[in-house]
Design a protein around this motif. Structure first.
Motif, PDB file in Angstrom:
ATOM      1  N   ASN A 121      48.702  78.878   7.107  1.00 29.74           N
ATOM      2  CA  ASN A 121      49.094  78.658   5.658  1.00 29.74           C
ATOM      3  C   ASN A 121      50.408  77.905   5.491  1.00 29.74           C
ATOM      4  OD1 ASN A 121      47.043  80.023   4.616  1.00 29.74           O
ATOM      5  ND2 ASN A 121      48.121  81.940   4.188  1.00 29.74           N
ATOM      6  N   PHE A 122      51.134  78.115   6.438  1.00 27.97           N
ATOM      7  CA  PHE A 122      52.819  77.318   6.736  1.00 27.97           C
ATOM      8  C   PHE A 122      52.173  75.919   6.891  1.00 27.97           C
ATOM      9  CE2 PHE A 122      55.789  75.343   9.474  1.00 27.97           C
ATOM     10  CZ  PHE A 122      56.821  75.545   8.700  1.00 27.97           C
ATOM     11  N   LEU A 123      51.581  75.807   8.105  1.00 29.45           N
ATOM     12  CA  LEU A 123      51.080  74.126   8.448  1.00 29.45           C
ATOM     13  C   LEU A 123      50.355  73.436   7.227  1.00 29.45           C
ATOM     14  CD1 LEU A 123      50.158  74.915  12.014  1.00 29.45           C
ATOM     15  CD2 LEU A 123      52.336  74.026  11.039  1.00 29.45           C
ATOM     16  N   VAL A 124      49.547  74.228   6.514  1.00 29.95           N
ATOM     17  CA  VAL A 124      48.720  73.509   5.427  1.00 29.95           C
ATOM     18  C   VAL A 124      49.948  73.089   4.328  1.00 29.95           C
ATOM     19  CG1 VAL A 124      47.126  73.692   3.841  1.00 29.95           C
ATOM     20  CG2 VAL A 124      46.625  74.537   6.065  1.00 29.95           C
ATOM     21  N   ALA A 125      50.705  74.050   4.114  1.00 33.59           N
ATOM     22  CA  ALA A 125      51.763  73.830   3.108  1.00 33.59           C
ATOM     23  C   ALA A 125      52.655  72.634   3.357  1.00 33.59           C
ATOM     24  CB  ALA A 125      52.493  74.893   2.969  1.00 33.59           C
ATOM     25  N   LEU A 148      58.513  81.643   9.221  1.00 34.95           N
ATOM     26  CA  LEU A 148      58.151  80.192   8.848  1.00 34.95           C
ATOM     27  C   LEU A 148      57.612  80.020   7.190  1.00 34.95           C
ATOM     28  CD1 LEU A 148      56.262  79.137  11.917  1.00 34.95           C
ATOM     29  CD2 LEU A 148      58.478  78.391  11.261  1.00 34.95           C
ATOM     30  N   CYS A 149      56.886  81.117   6.629  1.00 32.79           N
ATOM     31  CA  CYS A 149      56.418  80.993   5.254  1.00 32.79           C
ATOM     32  C   CYS A 149      57.508  81.471   4.546  1.00 32.79           C
ATOM     33  CB  CYS A 149      55.344  81.846   5.317  1.00 32.79           C
ATOM     34  SG  CYS A 149      53.646  81.636   6.050  1.00 32.79           S
ATOM     35  N   ASN A 150      58.394  82.557   4.840  1.00 23.96           N
ATOM     36  CA  ASN A 150      59.515  82.902   4.043  1.00 23.96           C
ATOM     37  C   ASN A 150      60.332  82.005   3.808  1.00 23.96           C
ATOM     38  OD1 ASN A 150      58.164  85.462   3.320  1.00 23.96           O
ATOM     39  ND2 ASN A 150      59.385  86.339   4.934  1.00 23.96           N
ATOM     40  N   VAL A 151      60.846  81.305   4.787  1.00 24.97           N
ATOM     41  CA  VAL A 151      61.925  80.121   4.630  1.00 24.97           C
ATOM     42  C   VAL A 151      61.437  78.987   3.827  1.00 24.97           C
ATOM     43  CG1 VAL A 151      62.991  78.401   5.959  1.00 24.97           C
ATOM     44  CG2 VAL A 151      63.203  80.538   6.725  1.00 24.97           C
ATOM     45  N   TYR A 211      61.124  75.670  -1.159  1.00 22.53           N
ATOM     46  CA  TYR A 211      60.211  75.451  -2.355  1.00 22.53           C
ATOM     47  C   TYR A 211      59.283  76.679  -2.660  1.00 22.53           C
ATOM     48  CZ  TYR A 211      60.785  70.870   0.188  1.00 22.53           C
ATOM     49  OH  TYR A 211      61.499  69.704   0.426  1.00 22.53           O
ATOM     50  N   SER A 212      59.836  77.214  -3.676  1.00 18.42           N
ATOM     51  CA  SER A 212      59.300  78.277  -4.225  1.00 18.42           C
ATOM     52  C   SER A 212      57.895  78.257  -4.434  1.00 18.42           C
ATOM     53  CB  SER A 212      59.826  78.713  -5.529  1.00 18.42           C
ATOM     54  OG  SER A 212      59.345  79.931  -6.221  1.00 18.42           O
ATOM     55  N   GLY A 213      57.118  79.391  -3.856  1.00 18.50           N
ATOM     56  CA  GLY A 213      55.456  79.425  -4.064  1.00 18.50           C
ATOM     57  C   GLY A 213      54.844  78.373  -3.018  1.00 18.50           C
ATOM     58  N   ALA A 214      55.475  77.698  -2.132  1.00 22.28           N
ATOM     59  CA  ALA A 214      54.857  76.868  -1.292  1.00 22.28           C
ATOM     60  C   ALA A 214      53.657  77.351  -0.556  1.00 22.28           C
ATOM     61  CB  ALA A 214      55.536  76.070  -0.289  1.00 22.28           C
ATOM     62  N   VAL A 215      53.875  78.708  -0.023  1.00 22.02           N
ATOM     63  CA  VAL A 215      52.953  79.549   0.788  1.00 22.02           C
ATOM     64  C   VAL A 215      52.487  80.632  -0.187  1.00 22.02           C
ATOM     65  CG1 VAL A 215      52.300  80.687   2.819  1.00 22.02           C
ATOM     66  CG2 VAL A 215      53.925  78.688   2.851  1.00 22.02           C
ATOM     67  N   PRO A 216      51.653  80.676  -0.957  1.00 23.12           N
ATOM     68  CA  PRO A 216      51.524  81.738  -1.856  1.00 23.12           C
ATOM     69  C   PRO A 216      51.036  83.174  -1.342  1.00 23.12           C
ATOM     70  CG  PRO A 216      49.456  80.315  -2.060  1.00 23.12           C
ATOM     71  CD  PRO A 216      50.503  79.737  -1.103  1.00 23.12           C
ATOM     72  N   LYS A 217      50.409  83.209   0.012  1.00 27.28           N
ATOM     73  CA  LYS A 217      50.292  84.531   0.531  1.00 27.28           C
ATOM     74  C   LYS A 217      50.797  84.401   1.882  1.00 27.28           C
ATOM     75  CE  LYS A 217      46.110  87.192   2.009  1.00 27.28           C
ATOM     76  NZ  LYS A 217      44.716  87.226   2.540  1.00 27.28           N
TER      77      LYS A 217
END
Length: 96
Positions: free
Chosen positions: A71-75, A29-32, A37-43
């Protein structure tokens, strides 16, 4: 298409359960999201290799699961994109 999940490729046409298990760690989820959106999930907390041997996902650390999915859901929420509950990855969501 989604790549390797826990050192194991998802089947070409995974079942709903296989797909949820593949998404559960939040890594995909984070990587996709970061690809779109580059940098949407920084960690993004990557999984250790030895936990990959457990096919049911039981070896995922609670930290990894909650950190990545949170982190994914927040972004996604900050972007105004419709989201889901973290528990949907465990139990399955409501089909619509």
């Amino acid at each position: 298409m989604v790549g390797v999940v826990g050192a194991k490729d998802l089947p070409a046409e995974p079942s709903e359960k296989e797909f949820r298990l593949g998404l559960r760690s939040g890594i995909i989820l984070c990587n996709v999201l970061n690809k779109v959106y580059s940098g949407a999930v920084p960690k993004v907390v990557e999984s250790p290799c030895d936990s990959a041997l457990v096919l049911d996902g039981a070896a995922l650390s609670a930290f990894q699961y909650f950190e990545n999915v949170r982190n994914f859901l927040v972004a996604v929420q900050e972007m105004g994109i419709p989201t889901f509950e973290a528990s949907d990855l465990e139990q399955g969501g409501k089909s619509g």
